[in-house]
Design a protein around this motif. Structure first.
Motif, PDB file in Angstrom:
ATOM      1  N   SER A 138      -5.437  -6.713 -10.044  1.00  0.00           N
ATOM      2  CA  SER A 138      -6.583  -7.568  -9.718  1.00  0.00           C
ATOM      3  C   SER A 138      -6.382  -9.024 -10.123  1.00  0.00           C
ATOM      4  N   MET A 139      -5.146  -9.380 -10.466  1.00  0.00           N
ATOM      5  CA  MET A 139      -4.880 -10.777 -10.840  1.00  0.00           C
ATOM      6  C   MET A 139      -5.184 -11.727  -9.683  1.00  0.00           C
ATOM      7  N   GLU A 173       0.823  -1.215   0.000  1.00  0.00           N
ATOM      8  CA  GLU A 173       0.000   0.000   0.000  1.00  0.00           C
ATOM      9  C   GLU A 173       0.856   1.264   0.000  1.00  0.00           C
ATOM     10  N   PRO A 174       0.373   2.368  -0.511  1.00  0.00           N
ATOM     11  CA  PRO A 174      -0.871   2.470  -1.270  1.00  0.00           C
ATOM     12  C   PRO A 174      -0.753   1.826  -2.648  1.00  0.00           C
ATOM     13  N   ARG A 175      -1.769   1.062  -2.976  1.00  0.00           N
ATOM     14  CA  ARG A 175      -1.755   0.349  -4.249  1.00  0.00           C
ATOM     15  C   ARG A 175      -2.143   1.297  -5.377  1.00  0.00           C
ATOM     16  N   GLY A 176      -1.833   0.924  -6.589  1.00  0.00           N
ATOM     17  CA  GLY A 176      -2.242   1.759  -7.711  1.00  0.00           C
ATOM     18  C   GLY A 176      -1.489   1.402  -8.970  1.00  0.00           C
ATOM     19  N   GLY A 177      -2.062   1.783 -10.099  1.00  0.00           N
ATOM     20  CA  GLY A 177      -1.432   1.500 -11.375  1.00  0.00           C
ATOM     21  C   GLY A 177      -0.270   2.450 -11.625  1.00  0.00           C
ATOM     22  N   ARG A 178       0.662   1.959 -12.397  1.00  0.00           N
ATOM     23  CA  ARG A 178       1.812   2.787 -12.749  1.00  0.00           C
ATOM     24  C   ARG A 178       2.470   2.190 -13.975  1.00  0.00           C
ATOM     25  N   GLY A 213       4.849   7.819  -4.798  1.00  0.00           N
ATOM     26  CA  GLY A 213       4.108   7.638  -3.557  1.00  0.00           C
ATOM     27  C   GLY A 213       3.266   6.375  -3.545  1.00  0.00           C
ATOM     28  N   LEU A 214       3.728   5.343  -4.229  1.00  0.00           N
ATOM     29  CA  LEU A 214       2.952   4.110  -4.316  1.00  0.00           C
ATOM     30  C   LEU A 214       3.676   2.943  -3.649  1.00  0.00           C
ATOM     31  N   GLN A 223      -8.558   2.406 -10.032  1.00  0.00           N
ATOM     32  CA  GLN A 223      -7.937   1.711 -11.152  1.00  0.00           C
ATOM     33  C   GLN A 223      -8.989   1.302 -12.175  1.00  0.00           C
ATOM     34  N   ARG A 224      -8.639   1.421 -13.459  1.00  0.00           N
ATOM     35  CA  ARG A 224      -9.602   1.043 -14.489  1.00  0.00           C
ATOM     36  C   ARG A 224      -9.388  -0.402 -14.909  1.00  0.00           C
ATOM     37  N   PHE A 225     -10.489  -1.121 -15.117  1.00  0.00           N
ATOM     38  CA  PHE A 225     -10.404  -2.503 -15.570  1.00  0.00           C
ATOM     39  C   PHE A 225     -11.110  -2.632 -16.896  1.00  0.00           C
ATOM     40  N   ASP A 226     -10.607  -3.518 -17.740  1.00  0.00           N
ATOM     41  CA  ASP A 226     -11.327  -3.747 -18.986  1.00  0.00           C
ATOM     42  C   ASP A 226     -12.436  -4.768 -18.763  1.00  0.00           C
ATOM     43  N   ALA A 227     -12.382  -5.454 -17.686  1.00  0.00           N
ATOM     44  CA  ALA A 227     -13.472  -6.389 -17.401  1.00  0.00           C
ATOM     45  C   ALA A 227     -13.685  -6.424 -15.902  1.00  0.00           C
TER      46      ALA A 227
END
Lengths: 474, 111
Positions: free
Chosen positions: A268-269, A245-250, A260-261, B8-12
């Motif tokens: 979401s895997m 955390e903090p989680r997030g795309g990059r 800051g991530l 976060q954006r997801f395609d599904a």
């Protein structure tokens, strides 16, 4: 709650990441723990399917011969009278579960439970016929084409065939496998054999093909009480919140600290691979069956990102929350381990020394005693010999307890019993009346079994004589 | 496109299994728990009682083989345990409000 979609395409619950769906298509995983589970599947199912075909001294090595009420396990033969051993074994199994759960959580669920193991095989058959999770979803939503029919048909063919084979194997533990195979192929198997093949096959199909993790989630009692066996040093599948955390795309090239991530890229895997549909990042949940699919997939992602592995990993509450080292040996584990060892040692000793001969002595209920010429008193008994070995035996009988006590058998001598025979023989004991106390006496019958497996059994019995002046104690 | 609670954006959307409805859970609980108990009961019972002898003394007119005896015993136990489980679930489910203290739902309402 009424807004919940009734299956089909499904729709999103507002504010949720998830879509409730009649059917989940968990993403395929490979990795260390998936490999371990595959190994467990091969070993456990290998044992299950092959064991009925193993021979031992001319018979099936493991056979629970219910019609004959005898249970063969390699060189050992058990009788219903040995039920106590099975109860003991179940206690050992339960304690083993406590022990393993205290150390590393639901290992049983992840690697050894029949539900998991068979589900894994059914998933594999689904994958080779219908393709990966994306193709399966497309196939299910698409029109009924020739290809869909063929793929679905192939899957059902494999599933049903495998289920029937499973049912057959189950029954083969009770009816010798080779014999059962011939009987089934010639349609001459008994109604109950047929029935159990289909019953167990149907249960396999339903549990592993259709219900799958729903069984773990709703029906498994272990899932409900497993947390009682956990402590803060139990290894469980944990998400490293401090690191993630903090989680997030990059971007792959971005420096997460500068942005800051944390290390979690929120891809979401871990949720997509979860067969029970939970988010491990929310902490340990009752639905988690410890399959470690999220560990495997997250390690893949971390490697792709050039981050260290183990954002999700087996770890303890103490290690995660308080940065303490993982402690395996602790009082709870040592106590469980000690009890387990004692029970196992006791079991091995008891099995090794279990009696191979049962002798029962029953007085004739109709006649108290009989007086014979020559001042003798006779008592009649029925002696039952149960020869629990697989070899022929003959017996030598003697008795003591009264002076001048003699035995007389109506049966032909030597007294022989066949392997596994239960034999009842009338036995007369005679003693001089003067030697019999007025209230009778306790006598001991000594049975010596001779043959390959010798045994000595002593049994007490009551000898009754006339309670008058002929008795010595008057 | 869907958006996660963390932006976060997801395609599904991520699929999760639809929760079982109450009747599904009830049927599941009843059948499974009663099945386990029936297995245990049948094992203990037939370790002590030989079905052939039992039928020979109680129903001498019927020809019941050992195998049939085991099956009848097992399904008999299962029926018994399933009826018990059904009864229990029904009692628990039909608990009138205000009768039960300290039930799960009540505790959940506590601060």
């Amino acid at each position: 709650m009424s807004a919940r979609p009734r299956g089909g395409a499904g729709s999103a619950v507002p504010g949720s990441l998830y879509v409730a769906h009649e059917k989940v298509y968990p993403r395929e995983v490979s990795g260390r723990y998936a490999a371990l589970r595959n190994l467990a599947v091969w070993v456990l199912l290998g044992i299950y399917y092959l064991l009925p075909w193993v021979s031992w001294e001319g018979r099936q090595a493991v056979l629970f011969d219910l019609p004959a009420r005898k249970f063969y396990i390699f060189g050992l033969t058990f009788w219903p009278q040995d039920f106590f051993f099975m109860a003991w074994l179940l206690i050992i199994a339960a304690l083993m579960l406590f022990f393993v759960t205290a150390i590393a959580g639901r290992l049983w669920c992840g690697y050894a439970c029949p539900q998991t193991v068979w589900t894994e095989v059914f998933l594999w058959m689904e994958r080779i016929t219908e393709g990966n999770h994306n193709r399966r979803r497309k196939l299910d939503r698409g029109k009924w084409t020739r290809e869909k029919l063929l793929r679905k048909g192939a899957k059902q063919f494999l599933w049903i065939g495998f289920s029937l084979w499973t049912g057959f194997t189950f029954v083969a533990y009770f009816t010798p496998a080779a014999e059962l195979g011939q009987k089934l192929l010639s349609f001459s198997a008994g109604p109950w054999e047929n029935f159990w093949v289909f019953f167990y096959g149907f249960a396999t199909y339903g549990n592993a093909g259709l219900l799958r993790e729903q069984v773990c989630k709703y029906m498994c009692p272990y899932a409900r009480f497993q947390s009682a066996m956990f402590d803060k040093d139990t290894m469980i599948i944990s998400y490293d919140q401090r690191r993630g955390e903090p989680r997030g795309g990059r971007k792959r090239t971005a420096d997460p600290r500068a942005a800051g991530l944390g290390d979690c890229i929120d891809c979401s895997m871990c949720v997509q691979v979860c067969p029970t549909g939970i988010d491990i990042r929310d902490g340990l949940q009752i639905e988690c069956i410890a399959c470690a699919a999220c560990v495997d997939i997250c390690n893949d992602v971390m490697m792709k990102m050039d981050y260290p592995r183990g954002l999700i990993r087996y770890s303890t509450h103490h290690a995660m929350e308080e940065q303490k080292p993982v402690r395996v040996l602790r009082p709870r584990v040592l106590v469980y381990g000690a009890i387990l060892l004692a029970l196992l040692a006791g079991f091995a000793t008891a099995v090794a020394n279990r009696s191979t001969l049962i002798v029962d002595v029953l007085r004739d209920r109709n006649v108290m005693y009989r007086e014979l010429p020559g001042g003798l008193v006779e008592n009649v008994y029925t002696v039952t010999f149960v020869n629990k070995t697989e070899v022929e035996r003959h017996y030598e009988l003697s008795a003591h307890g009264i002076e001048g006590l003699e035995l007389s058998l109506d049966a032909q001598l030597p007294l022989v019993s066949a392997p596994g025979e239960i034999r009842r023989v009338p036995l007369r004991m005679r003693a001089p009346a003067v030697a019999v106390p007025a209230r009778g006496a306790d006598v001991t019958l000594v049975v010596r079994a001779l043959g390959e497996v010798p045994a000595v059994v002593e049994r007490g019995a009551r000898f009754i004589g006339p309670a008058d002046e002929r008795g010595t104690s008057q | 496109m869907a958006i996660s609670p963390h932006g976060q954006r997801f395609d599904a959307l991520v699929e999760r299994p639809r929760l079982w409805r109450r009747w599904q859970r009830d049927v599941g609980y009843t059948l499974w728990v009663s099945f386990l108990m029936a297995c245990a009961a049948a094992t203990v019972f037939f370790a002590m009682v030989d079905p052939e002898i039992l039928s020979g003394t109680t129903t001498p007119g019927w020809e019941i083989s050992r195998q049939a005896g085991y099956a009848i015993g097992f399904f008999g136990f299962w029926m018994l345990t399933a009826v018990t489980a059904t009864f229990v679930i029904w009692l628990v489910r039909s608990e009138p409000a205000g009768v039960a203290e300290g039930t799960r739902d009540e505790r959940r309402d506590l601060p």
